[in-house]
Scaffold this active site. Structure first.
Site, mmCIF file in Angstrom:
data_model
loop_
_atom_site.group_PDB
_atom_site.id
_atom_site.type_symbol
_atom_site.label_atom_id
_atom_site.label_comp_id
_atom_site.label_asym_id
_atom_site.label_seq_id
_atom_site.Cartn_x
_atom_site.Cartn_y
_atom_site.Cartn_z
ATOM 1 N N ALA A 158 8.994 -3.703 -5.779
ATOM 2 C CA ALA A 158 7.625 -4.172 -5.580
ATOM 3 C C ALA A 158 6.859 -3.140 -4.769
ATOM 4 O O ALA A 158 7.422 -2.464 -3.897
ATOM 5 C CB ALA A 158 7.616 -5.515 -4.840
ATOM 6 N N LYS A 159 5.574 -3.035 -5.045
ATOM 7 C CA LYS A 159 4.721 -2.154 -4.228
ATOM 8 C C LYS A 159 4.215 -2.996 -3.058
ATOM 9 O O LYS A 159 3.075 -3.475 -3.035
ATOM 10 C CB LYS A 159 3.572 -1.579 -5.050
ATOM 11 C CG LYS A 159 2.918 -0.366 -4.384
ATOM 12 C CD LYS A 159 1.999 0.357 -5.369
ATOM 13 C CE LYS A 159 1.275 1.521 -4.716
ATOM 14 N NZ LYS A 159 2.184 2.621 -4.341
ATOM 15 N N ALA A 160 5.118 -3.217 -2.118
ATOM 16 C CA ALA A 160 4.891 -4.118 -0.995
ATOM 17 C C ALA A 160 4.500 -3.339 0.256
ATOM 18 O O ALA A 160 5.113 -2.319 0.580
ATOM 19 C CB ALA A 160 6.153 -4.938 -0.731
ATOM 20 N N TYR A 164 6.232 0.306 3.452
ATOM 21 C CA TYR A 164 5.640 1.605 3.756
ATOM 22 C C TYR A 164 5.692 1.953 5.243
ATOM 23 O O TYR A 164 5.260 3.030 5.647
ATOM 24 C CB TYR A 164 4.200 1.668 3.234
ATOM 25 C CG TYR A 164 4.155 1.910 1.739
ATOM 26 C CD1 TYR A 164 3.921 3.176 1.221
ATOM 27 C CD2 TYR A 164 4.408 0.883 0.846
ATOM 28 C CE1 TYR A 164 3.915 3.411 -0.140
ATOM 29 C CE2 TYR A 164 4.410 1.095 -0.524
ATOM 30 C CZ TYR A 164 4.169 2.363 -1.009
ATOM 31 O OH TYR A 164 4.176 2.595 -2.368
#
Length: 298
Positions: A158-160, A164
Site C-alpha cells: 500500500a502507498k501508506a 514513509y
C-alpha cells in the site's frame, strides 16, 4: 524569491467533494491520521495538461485504502474527474498532483472503525528543471541504515503515509552528508529502493531490478520496464545483494517525481550513466508528453 509554504498559497483544493480555497483546506489536530499514520496517498504528474497514468493512480489509491481497512467514499473514476477539475481550477498544465485519503477525528485511539474517511486533492506547478545533459551526469546516493520492512510486519503493498517515516529519516541523513537521496536495503539485506523511487541496474545491456516483494511496484517502474522491453532489452527482476553493485555499469531511478534519473554513485559504488540511461530517459519523456505511444505491456 521565497517559496510559499504549503499551507499559505492561492488556489483551490478539492476537499471531500468540493473545491475549497487553499488556506481553508485544513483538518483537526486530533485527526487519527496525524497520530497513527492512517492515510494513503498518490503522487502524479501533469504534462501538457494531462495526468500521466491517471486511472492507474486512482485505482491504486482505492486499493491502498482497502489494505488499510479504509473504505474511500468515492470511486476511482470520481476521483479521476476531481483531479482534472482541480488542475483546471488552479490553471496548471505542468504540475504535480497529490491525492490523499485519511481517517478523521471522530475517534482517538488505536481503534478507528467509526472515523470518517476524508479525501483531498491538491496540485501545484512543477516544471522540469534539468536539461537531459545535466541529468545524465547522475546523482549521488547514500546507503541508508534503515531497512524496508518485511511484508508480514507492515502493509508494504500500500502507498501508506506511515511507511514513509523511515524514508524521511534516510533522506535527511543522506542530505546532511551531501547526497541527493539514499538507497534502502530490505529486511533480508537485499537491495530494495530509494526513499521514493525504484532502482534499476545495467550490465552487458541487461537491466536488473529488485523484485518488489516488500516495497511498491511503482507505476513508473512498470512503465519503464515496458519501454525497455519495447527496445529489446532483457529486464531481469531478482534479488540483488548490495555487493553486486560493484559489477554494474549504469544505474537509474524511476518514480513520478524522479521520472527516470541516472545515478552516478551509491555509497562506495560508482556508475557511468550511458546508453541505457539515455534511452530510458528519452523514451519516458516522449511517452509522458504524448510523443511516443508504442510501449510493451508488462
Amino acid at each position: 524569491m521565497t517559496t510559499p509554504t504549503f499551507d499559505n498559497r492561492d488556489g483551490f483544493i478539492w476537499y471531500n467533494g468540493a473545491l475549497k480555497p487553499w488556506r481553508e483546506s485544513t483538518l483537526h489536530v486530533l485527526s487519527h491520521a496525524v497520530h497513527y499514520g492512517s492515510a494513503v496517498f498518490e503522487g502524479e504528474r501533469s504534462y501538457n495538461g494531462k495526468v500521466f497514468k491517471l486511472a492507474e493512480h486512482g485505482e491504486r489509491l482505492i486499493k491502498s485504502g482497502e489494505i488499510l481497512d479504509m473504505n474511500i467514499p468515492y470511486s476511482s473514476a470520481e476521483l479521476d474527474d476531481a483531479v482534472i477539475e482541480t488542475l483546471a481550477a488552479n490553471n496548471i498544465n505542468e504540475g504535480y498532483v497529490r491525492r490523499i485519503a485519511w481517517r478523521g477525528s471522530e475517534m482517538m485511539g488505536v481503534s478507528a472503525q467509526t472515523t470518517h474517511i476524508n479525501v483531498a486533492i491538491a496540485c501545484w506547478e512543477w516544471p522540469s528543471y534539468f536539461a537531459p545533459e545535466e541529468r545524465l551526469k547522475g546523482i549521488r546516493l547514500d546507503l541508508s541504515k534503515w531497512a524496508r520492512p518485511a511484508p508480514n510486519t507492515a502493509p508494504t503493498n500500500a502507498k501508506a503515509s506511515g511507511l514513509y517515516m523511515i524514508c524521511t529519516l534516510s533522506k535527511h541523513e543522506a542530505e546532511r552528508k551531501g547526497y541527493a537521496d539514499a538507497l534502502m536495503l530490505d529486511y533480508r539485506g537485499q537491495v530494495a529502493e530509494a526513499t521514493g523511487a525504484n532502482v534499476f541496474f545495467i550490465k552487458d545491456n541487461q537491466i536488473h531490478t529488485p523484485t518488489p516483494d516488500c516495497f511498491l511496484d511503482g507505476i513508473t517502474r512498470r512503465t519503464v520496464i515496458g519501454l525497455a522491453k519495447a527496445r529489446g532489452y532483457e529486464v531481469i527482476e531478482r534479488a540483488i545483494m548490495p555487493e553486486e553493485m560493484a559489477d554494474f555499469d549504469e544505474c537509474f531511478l524511476t518514480g513520478t517525481a524522479a521520472e527516470v534519473t541516472p545515478v552516478a554513485e551509491i555509497g562506495p559504488y560508482k556508475f557511468t550513466p550511458a546508453t541505457v540511461c539515455k534511452a530510458m530517459m528519452e523514451d519516458y519523456m516522449a511517452l509522458v508528453r504524448g510523443e511516443k505511444t508504442a510501449v510493451a505491456a508488462e
